[in-house]
Design a protein around this motif. Sequence first.
Motif, PDB file in Angstrom:
ATOM      1  N   GLU A  60      61.418 -36.340   9.772  1.00  0.00           N
ATOM      2  CA  GLU A  60      61.068 -35.154  10.566  1.00  0.00           C
ATOM      3  C   GLU A  60      62.144 -34.857  11.609  1.00  0.00           C
ATOM      4  O   GLU A  60      62.485 -33.689  11.833  1.00  0.00           O
TER       5      GLU A  60
ATOM      6  N   ILE B  79      65.032 -33.207   9.724  1.00  0.00           N
ATOM      7  CA  ILE B  79      64.699 -31.815   9.415  1.00  0.00           C
ATOM      8  C   ILE B  79      64.879 -30.948  10.655  1.00  0.00           C
ATOM      9  O   ILE B  79      65.484 -29.872  10.585  1.00  0.00           O
ATOM     10  N   SER B  80      64.399 -31.419  11.790  1.00  0.00           N
ATOM     11  CA  SER B  80      64.531 -30.660  13.037  1.00  0.00           C
ATOM     12  C   SER B  80      65.991 -30.438  13.404  1.00  0.00           C
ATOM     13  O   SER B  80      66.376 -29.352  13.856  1.00  0.00           O
TER      14      SER B  80
ATOM     15  N   LEU C 116      68.532 -30.267  11.312  1.00  0.00           N
ATOM     16  CA  LEU C 116      69.079 -29.274  10.387  1.00  0.00           C
ATOM     17  C   LEU C 116      68.649 -27.862  10.764  1.00  0.00           C
ATOM     18  O   LEU C 116      69.441 -26.918  10.681  1.00  0.00           O
ATOM     19  N   VAL C 117      67.408 -27.705  11.191  1.00  0.00           N
ATOM     20  CA  VAL C 117      66.912 -26.395  11.619  1.00  0.00           C
ATOM     21  C   VAL C 117      67.660 -25.937  12.867  1.00  0.00           C
ATOM     22  O   VAL C 117      68.093 -24.782  12.954  1.00  0.00           O
ATOM     23  N   ARG C 118      67.857 -26.838  13.817  1.00  0.00           N
ATOM     24  CA  ARG C 118      68.624 -26.480  15.021  1.00  0.00           C
ATOM     25  C   ARG C 118      70.060 -26.091  14.675  1.00  0.00           C
ATOM     26  O   ARG C 118      70.679 -25.296  15.366  1.00  0.00           O
TER      27      ARG C 118
ATOM     28  N   ARG D  57      69.807 -24.093   9.562  1.00  0.00           N
ATOM     29  CA  ARG D  57      69.154 -24.029   8.252  1.00  0.00           C
ATOM     30  C   ARG D  57      67.708 -23.561   8.427  1.00  0.00           C
ATOM     31  O   ARG D  57      67.103 -23.769   9.468  1.00  0.00           O
ATOM     32  N   THR D  58      67.176 -22.954   7.370  1.00  0.00           N
ATOM     33  CA  THR D  58      65.758 -22.614   7.411  1.00  0.00           C
ATOM     34  C   THR D  58      64.951 -23.903   7.270  1.00  0.00           C
ATOM     35  O   THR D  58      65.477 -24.934   6.810  1.00  0.00           O
ATOM     36  N   ARG D  59      63.699 -23.849   7.633  1.00  0.00           N
ATOM     37  CA  ARG D  59      62.834 -25.031   7.504  1.00  0.00           C
ATOM     38  C   ARG D  59      62.779 -25.469   6.041  1.00  0.00           C
ATOM     39  O   ARG D  59      62.862 -26.665   5.746  1.00  0.00           O
TER      40      ARG D  59
ATOM     41  N   GLU E 247      65.009 -25.007   3.621  1.00  0.00           N
ATOM     42  CA  GLU E 247      66.293 -25.623   3.247  1.00  0.00           C
ATOM     43  C   GLU E 247      66.401 -27.027   3.820  1.00  0.00           C
ATOM     44  O   GLU E 247      66.861 -27.957   3.141  1.00  0.00           O
ATOM     45  N   ALA E 248      66.003 -27.185   5.072  1.00  0.00           N
ATOM     46  CA  ALA E 248      66.078 -28.486   5.736  1.00  0.00           C
ATOM     47  C   ALA E 248      65.170 -29.498   5.051  1.00  0.00           C
ATOM     48  O   ALA E 248      65.559 -30.652   4.833  1.00  0.00           O
ATOM     49  N   GLU E 249      63.969 -29.076   4.695  1.00  0.00           N
ATOM     50  CA  GLU E 249      63.035 -29.986   4.019  1.00  0.00           C
ATOM     51  C   GLU E 249      63.571 -30.400   2.654  1.00  0.00           C
ATOM     52  O   GLU E 249      63.474 -31.564   2.270  1.00  0.00           O
TER      53      GLU E 249
END
Length: 115
Positions: free
Chosen positions: A22, A25-26, A28-30, A33-35, A37-39
């Motif tokens: 998690e 993922i956070s 990558l979003v920062r 990336r979109t959520r 894409e990050a997931e």
Amino acid sequence: MDLTLRSMSTEDLASYLAVMTEEYISELVRAGRTRAEAEQNAAENMARSFADGAPINGNEVFSVIEGAQAVGVFWIAPRDGTDFWWIYDIELTSEFRGRGLGRSTMLLAEAAVRE
């Protein structure tokens, strides 16, 4: 200082992977990336390193133990089939920082890799 590295228990590893994934993922979003894409990226990376919650492909996840107390985590793996190792994560619990445990952990890891 009585510091050791111990292979993380299955239970602890499952908890660690959930939190670490998690956080990844956070990050990558920062980074833009979109959520979704990050997931997907996180799922693909985890599949290369862990199968059914167990380390594969040379990945090693350790609990850092001082005395009888877990004080951190250390994750390493060989890099792309080479003799080089990559540190994926090293983290000590905040109250144990500033005491040289990070450096001692690195020295223990060097010895583990040599084995």
